[in-house]
Design an enzyme around this catalytic site. Structure first.
Site, PDB file in Angstrom:
ATOM      1  N   GLU A   5       0.851  -1.189   0.000  1.00 25.54           N
ATOM      2  CA  GLU A   5       0.000   0.000   0.000  1.00 25.54           C
ATOM      3  C   GLU A   5       0.889   1.243   0.000  1.00 25.54           C
ATOM      4  O   GLU A   5       1.921   1.273   0.692  1.00 25.54           O
ATOM      5  CB  GLU A   5      -0.882   0.000   1.253  1.00 25.54           C
ATOM      6  CG  GLU A   5      -1.838   1.169   1.321  1.00 25.54           C
ATOM      7  CD  GLU A   5      -2.702   1.152   2.567  1.00 25.54           C
ATOM      8  OE1 GLU A   5      -3.835   1.647   2.507  1.00 25.54           O
ATOM      9  OE2 GLU A   5      -2.253   0.644   3.609  1.00 25.54           O
ATOM     10  N   LYS A  55     -10.320   0.478  -1.372  1.00 23.17           N
ATOM     11  CA  LYS A  55     -10.259   0.266   0.084  1.00 23.17           C
ATOM     12  C   LYS A  55     -11.527   0.787   0.751  1.00 23.17           C
ATOM     13  O   LYS A  55     -11.929   1.938   0.541  1.00 23.17           O
ATOM     14  CB  LYS A  55      -9.028   0.986   0.649  1.00 23.17           C
ATOM     15  CG  LYS A  55      -8.781   0.753   2.138  1.00 23.17           C
ATOM     16  CD  LYS A  55      -7.527   1.517   2.598  1.00 23.17           C
ATOM     17  CE  LYS A  55      -7.154   1.258   4.037  1.00 23.17           C
ATOM     18  NZ  LYS A  55      -5.934   1.999   4.435  1.00 23.17           N
ATOM     19  N   CYS A  70      -4.969  -3.196   4.055  1.00 24.22           N
ATOM     20  CA  CYS A  70      -4.574  -2.642   5.351  1.00 24.22           C
ATOM     21  C   CYS A  70      -5.651  -2.698   6.439  1.00 24.22           C
ATOM     22  O   CYS A  70      -6.015  -3.760   6.911  1.00 24.22           O
ATOM     23  CB  CYS A  70      -4.074  -1.216   5.136  1.00 24.22           C
ATOM     24  SG  CYS A  70      -3.014  -0.655   6.475  1.00 24.22           S
TER      25      CYS A  70
HETATM   26  C1  PNY Z   1      -2.326  -1.341  14.121  1.00 20.35           C
HETATM   27  C2  PNY Z   1      -3.208  -0.153  13.955  1.00 20.35           C
HETATM   28  C3  PNY Z   1      -4.538  -0.561  13.322  1.00 20.35           C
HETATM   29  C4  PNY Z   1      -3.513   0.417  15.327  1.00 20.35           C
HETATM   30  O1  PNY Z   1      -4.369   1.492  15.262  1.00 20.35           O
HETATM   31  C5  PNY Z   1      -2.516   0.950  13.125  1.00 20.35           C
HETATM   32  O2  PNY Z   1      -1.278   1.250  13.697  1.00 20.35           O
HETATM   33  C6  PNY Z   1      -2.367   0.545  11.690  1.00 20.35           C
HETATM   34  O3  PNY Z   1      -1.387   0.025  11.240  1.00 20.35           O
HETATM   35  N1  PNY Z   1      -3.435   0.842  10.928  1.00 20.35           N
HETATM   36  C7  PNY Z   1      -3.605   0.516   9.563  1.00 20.35           C
HETATM   37  C8  PNY Z   1      -2.865   1.550   8.798  1.00 20.35           C
HETATM   38  C9  PNY Z   1      -3.416   1.901   7.475  1.00 20.35           C
HETATM   39  O4  PNY Z   1      -4.552   1.681   7.078  1.00 20.35           O
HETATM   40  N2  PNY Z   1      -2.469   2.525   6.782  1.00 20.35           N
HETATM   41  C10 PNY Z   1      -2.661   3.085   5.525  1.00 20.35           C
HETATM   42  C11 PNY Z   1      -2.711   4.545   5.535  1.00 20.35           C
HETATM   43  S1  PNY Z   1      -1.450   5.333   6.502  1.00 20.35           S
END
Ligand code: PNY
Length: 497
Positions: A80, A179, A212
């Site tokens: 991603e 997404k 994600c």
């Molecule tokens: C582990 C978690 C869920 C804790 O809140 C958080 O640290 C995490 O990795 N979230 C997903 C990240 C995501 O969607 N990224 C894409 C855009 S930046």
């Protein structure tokens, strides 16, 4: 069709046979890419500058894809935000977006680049897939024009989507997924109106994809597996690790095991944002994984997977996650229980004060039982058993039931639940179970150095997560991570309906 020995065919026929022939197993690849970021994501750049940056990233991805193909990989997942990095406003991401058509149009951008508006990113990805004869999964941005007849149409006249695309080994666009569960900071993108269930078939199984933060929610992730019965999930992510229970390799491998599917997870690599942790996971354990907080390098993983890994059609329904825990009485009293915080959630803990024993800790409807024997109880290390039954509300809202064995950050019990990456205590055996009110439970085992322990633990049909001979490295976390989807509050995108 039967897969005959290739030597009786001409070269051209072999190519054809390889394509059409059902395969019992295949080689998969994921690439953890250290994304080249633009200098300032608050100032809009020209389309030319945006393309220059994306081509720099695709230069690196192309090398990884070539290397994977040379090792026999049929499919490769890239992360991603792997093509343009993270861009923070709707305006500054716009020059990076392309209109990505519905795959039903049957388009090979590499051989027919003029068919729609110029799409150099799709064209290049398609050509990389085609020239290396490998399926390529990438995450790019889609824009869809709209006008004032649509009251929801954004001010700039475009919907903007965080999008996964798949090009097959001839370069044809075969899948597009928007997404659905955007993470809090992704204000540059719009929510699609409905969760999309995107799948495609290959000679090496049925594939489905999501992105994600989607992994924490029921739709589309669970539906792809339980209803559409995909064999392998393709997962692009920019995951920010959270110890002790939400580290990428730990949680993603647990999801594969809990739902009984192959799972190809490609994470972006950026240590300053705690982004690292990619893997090739099968239902019975990881085949390859990568976690590296020491360098800023990318990393290619290649491993073989079964094309149809589902252990039985009934799996994971074959596991009754609460059977054992509900059949036994409390192992211990709650006299020494205390409270502690894991990632903003208040757990009930009890200490593993002896080198071996049987413990129970409860919170609301959830009781967690642990039987264990340490190889040697270390004076400077403390472990606790914890239970949590409640709504998590920070960085998204989702209802959890968790049983967890963890190492505390120090011998001060107040630190239990805080991140810790190194341990010395080996367990000769452990068995963890809980009285879960959900069938969605993800079994996690994380060992010293933030590593996985392939083949060193298993789940029994009565819901116990056991390790008969212990793990070869000291234990950081053993957890049963349960999700109660039906108790989730309305999600942000539900206001769109
Ligand atoms: C582990 C978690 C869920 C804790 O809140 C958080 O640290 C995490 O990795 N979230 C997903 C990240 C995501 O969607 N990224 C894409 C855009 S930046």
């Amino acid at each position: 069709m039967v897969c005959s020995q290739p030597h009786v065919y001409t070269a051209i026929f072999i190519l054809h046979a390889v394509k059409a022939c059902a395969l019992d197993s295949y080689i998969a690849a994921v690439y953890e890419h250290s994304v080249i970021l633009s200098e300032d994501t608050n100032i809009p750049v020209s389309r030319e500058d945006a393309l220059m940056l994306m081509n720099k990233n695709m230069d690196v991805l192309e090398e990884a894809i070539k290397a994977a193909a040379l090792q026999g990989a049929r499919i490769i997942v890239t992360p991603e935000d792997g093509v343009y990095g993270w861009v923070f406003t709707r305006e500054t991401i716009y020059p990076y977006l392309e209109d990505i058509p519905d795959p039903q149009v049957n388009w090979i951008p590499c051989t027919d680049p003029e068919r729609f508006a110029p799409a150099p990113v799709q064209e290049r990805l398609s050509c990389i897939a085609r020239s290396n004869a490998i399926f390529v999964v990438a995450n790019i941005g889609d824009k869809k024009p709209c006008n004032s007849s649509d009251p929801k149409c954004p001010n700039n006249g475009h919907y903007q989507y965080n999008t996964d695309v798949v090009f097959d080994s001839e370069g044809k666009l075969v899948a597009r997924y928007h997404k659905y569960n955007l993470f809090m900071s992704e204000t540059q993108f719009d929510y699609p109106k409905e969760p999309e269930l995107v799948t495609f078939n290959t000679p090496f199984g049925k594939f489905g994809l999501f992105t994600c933060f989607d992994i924490l929610f029921h739709d589309p992730a669970v539906t792809l597996v339980s209803e559409l019965q995909v064999d392998t999930v393709l997962f692009t992510t920019a995951w920010m690790n959270v110890l002790p229970h939400l580290t990428a390799i730990e949680f993603h491998s647990a999801w594969a095991m809990g739902l009984g599917v192959n799972f190809l997870a490609a994470d972006t690599h950026n240590t300053s944002m705690a982004m690292t942790g990619s893997g090739i996971y099968a239902p019975d354990g990881p085949r390859a994984f990568h976690y590296d907080m020491e360098t800023e390098n990318g990393h290619l993983l290649v491993a073989e997977l079964s094309s149809h890994p589902r252990l039985s059609p009934a799996y994971p329904a074959a596991v009754n996650w609460s059977a054992y825990a509900k059949s036994v009485k409390r192992f211990s009293s709650d006299d020494h229980d205390f409270n502690g915080i894991i990632f903003f959630d208040q757990f009930t803990f009890t200490e593993l004060s002896k080198p071996e024993g049987n413990l129970t800790v409860c919170q609301k409807d959830l009781c967690c039982h642990l039987s264990y024997r340490m190889a040697e109880k270390q004076k400077d290390e403390v472990y606790v058993l914890g239970a949590f039954d409640g709504l998590h509300v920070v960085e998204g809202q989702y209802y959890l039931q968790i049983c967890i064995l963890l190492k505390c950050e120090s011998t001060d019990l107040k630190t239990c639940g805080q991140p810790v990456a190194i341990a010395q205590t080996k367990f000769e055996t452990f068995s963890l179970s809980g009285t879960f009110g959900t069938t969605y439970v993800f079994p996690e085992v994380l060992v010293s150095g933030v590593q996985l322990a392939p083949g060193e633990f298993q789940v029994l049909s009565d819901g116990r997560l056991i390790s008969q001979n212990g793990t070869s490295k000291p234990v950081l976390t053993v957890a049963l991570f349960g999700r109660c989807y039906e108790k989730d509050p309305p999600q942000p995108q539900s206001t769109l309906l």
